[in-house]
Scaffold this motif. Structure first.
Motif, PDB file in Angstrom:
ATOM      1  N   GLU A   1      18.117  52.509  67.859  1.00  0.00           N
ATOM      2  CA  GLU A   1      19.409  53.181  68.096  1.00  0.00           C
ATOM      3  C   GLU A   1      19.346  53.989  69.390  1.00  0.00           C
ATOM      4  OE1 GLU A   1      23.320  54.679  67.498  1.00  0.00           O
ATOM      5  OE2 GLU A   1      22.270  52.896  66.851  1.00  0.00           O
ATOM      6  N   GLU A   2      18.246  54.675  69.595  1.00  0.00           N
ATOM      7  CA  GLU A   2      18.090  55.465  70.827  1.00  0.00           C
ATOM      8  C   GLU A   2      18.068  54.561  72.052  1.00  0.00           C
ATOM      9  OE1 GLU A   2      15.049  58.728  72.822  1.00  0.00           O
ATOM     10  OE2 GLU A   2      14.802  58.156  70.718  1.00  0.00           O
ATOM     11  N   ALA A   3      17.382  53.440  71.948  1.00  0.00           N
ATOM     12  CA  ALA A   3      17.290  52.515  73.084  1.00  0.00           C
ATOM     13  C   ALA A   3      18.626  51.861  73.411  1.00  0.00           C
ATOM     14  CB  ALA A   3      16.244  51.434  72.782  1.00  0.00           C
ATOM     15  N   CYS A   4      19.461  51.646  72.403  1.00  0.00           N
ATOM     16  CA  CYS A   4      20.727  50.922  72.598  1.00  0.00           C
ATOM     17  C   CYS A   4      21.943  51.833  72.691  1.00  0.00           C
ATOM     18  CB  CYS A   4      20.923  49.927  71.462  1.00  0.00           C
ATOM     19  SG  CYS A   4      19.655  48.631  71.400  1.00  0.00           S
ATOM     20  N   LEU A   5      21.752  53.126  72.526  1.00  0.00           N
ATOM     21  CA  LEU A   5      22.876  54.065  72.495  1.00  0.00           C
ATOM     22  C   LEU A   5      23.776  53.960  73.722  1.00  0.00           C
ATOM     23  CD1 LEU A   5      24.267  56.383  70.973  1.00  0.00           C
ATOM     24  CD2 LEU A   5      22.792  57.957  72.234  1.00  0.00           C
ATOM     25  N   GLY A   6      23.190  53.741  74.877  1.00  0.00           N
ATOM     26  CA  GLY A   6      23.968  53.664  76.111  1.00  0.00           C
ATOM     27  C   GLY A   6      24.927  52.491  76.153  1.00  0.00           C
TER      28      GLY A   6
ATOM     29  N   ARG B   1      24.062  43.028  70.780  1.00  0.00           N
ATOM     30  CA  ARG B   1      23.045  42.170  71.413  1.00  0.00           C
ATOM     31  C   ARG B   1      21.761  42.973  71.622  1.00  0.00           C
ATOM     32  NH1 ARG B   1      22.331  37.392  71.416  1.00  0.00           N
ATOM     33  NH2 ARG B   1      24.508  37.007  71.893  1.00  0.00           N
ATOM     34  N   CYS B   2      21.889  44.231  72.056  1.00  0.00           N
ATOM     35  CA  CYS B   2      20.726  45.094  72.249  1.00  0.00           C
ATOM     36  C   CYS B   2      19.989  45.303  70.924  1.00  0.00           C
ATOM     37  CB  CYS B   2      21.169  46.432  72.837  1.00  0.00           C
ATOM     38  SG  CYS B   2      19.820  47.594  73.153  1.00  0.00           S
ATOM     39  N   LEU B   3      20.742  45.574  69.851  1.00  0.00           N
ATOM     40  CA  LEU B   3      20.106  45.748  68.541  1.00  0.00           C
ATOM     41  C   LEU B   3      19.344  44.490  68.144  1.00  0.00           C
ATOM     42  CD1 LEU B   3      22.903  47.498  66.399  1.00  0.00           C
ATOM     43  CD2 LEU B   3      21.030  48.580  67.661  1.00  0.00           C
ATOM     44  N   LYS B   4      19.988  43.355  68.328  1.00  0.00           N
ATOM     45  CA  LYS B   4      19.358  42.080  67.964  1.00  0.00           C
ATOM     46  C   LYS B   4      18.102  41.840  68.788  1.00  0.00           C
ATOM     47  CE  LYS B   4      20.426  37.231  67.167  1.00  0.00           C
ATOM     48  NZ  LYS B   4      21.460  36.199  67.141  1.00  0.00           N
ATOM     49  N   ASP B   5      18.179  42.115  70.094  1.00  0.00           N
ATOM     50  CA  ASP B   5      17.022  41.925  70.968  1.00  0.00           C
ATOM     51  C   ASP B   5      15.855  42.836  70.597  1.00  0.00           C
ATOM     52  OD1 ASP B   5      18.482  40.021  72.329  1.00  0.00           O
ATOM     53  OD2 ASP B   5      18.917  41.298  74.063  1.00  0.00           O
TER      54      ASP B   5
END
Length: 198
Positions: free
Chosen positions: A122-127, A83-87
């Motif tokens: 990827e860095e933003a969604c890694l968590g 979902r984070c990647l999509k957003d």
């Protein structure tokens, strides 16, 4: 099912062979270069995310996959990350017919290597990206190579004919061998037996 299986993937645990976000697909008899991968792990084998002295801050709070996590459970664990990647603009589709037992709204893995194509995302969604089992990380498992040898031996004993990679990073199918239809199940059971043994 991919032809080559690697432990250190950036997307899923070994059982999830349908992932295309960081691997190329294909089946056991036709693919020559597909790869499965598992990201480096953190946390304990029971599934609780723990922070060791060597653990990176990005591991804190991330979902922890266990050796016995089912494929459908793992897909559910990945939904926050997807979902984070999509957003953030990464093309993500719903599961379609890839996994009939999944909920209709289940997001699927992108057909690109997110770390290469969208490094800032990827860095933003890694968590939110789940961590694979700690037992599969040689840095956290001092018996890793012994367990790995048992895993390969079990696969071969049960009819999944594979050749180990010299670095212990995965395996390749033995050429010219028709693999069993339940290859994923055999590999998962052997992995649990080898890495989860008493």
């Amino acid at each position: 099912m991919p032809n080559k299986k690697n432990l250190f993937l950036s997307c899923a645990v070994l059982a999830v062979t349908l992932i295309t976000g960081c691997s190329s697909g294909g089946d056991a008899e036709s693919s020559e270069d597909g790869v499965d991968s598992v990201a480096e792990s953190g946390g304990d084998a029971k599934g609780g995310a723990t922070k060791s002295p060597a653990a990176d801050d990005s591991d804190s709070g991330r979902p922890q996959i266990r050796l016995d996590t089912t494929q459908i459970e793992e897909i559910r664990m990945y939904q926050g990350y997807l979902r984070c990647l999509k957003d953030h603009g990464v093309p993500i589709s719903s599961k379609g017919s890839k996994m009939p037992e999944a909920d209709p709204g289940t997001l699927w893995f992108p057909g690109v290597d997110v770390a290469k194509e969208y490094p800032e995302v990827e860095e933003a969604c890694l968590g939110k990206r789940p961590l694979p089992p700690a037992e599969l990380d040689p840095k956290k498992n001092p018996d890793y190579m012994d367990d790995y040898s048992k895993w390969i031996a079990c696969d071969n004993r049960r009819g999944l004919k594979v050749n180990p990679l010299p670095d212990g990073g995965g395996w390749n199918y033995k050429p010219g061998v028709t693999q069993p239809r339940n290859a994923d199940q055999i590999d998962k059971e052997c992995m649990i037996e080898a890495f989860g043994g008493e």
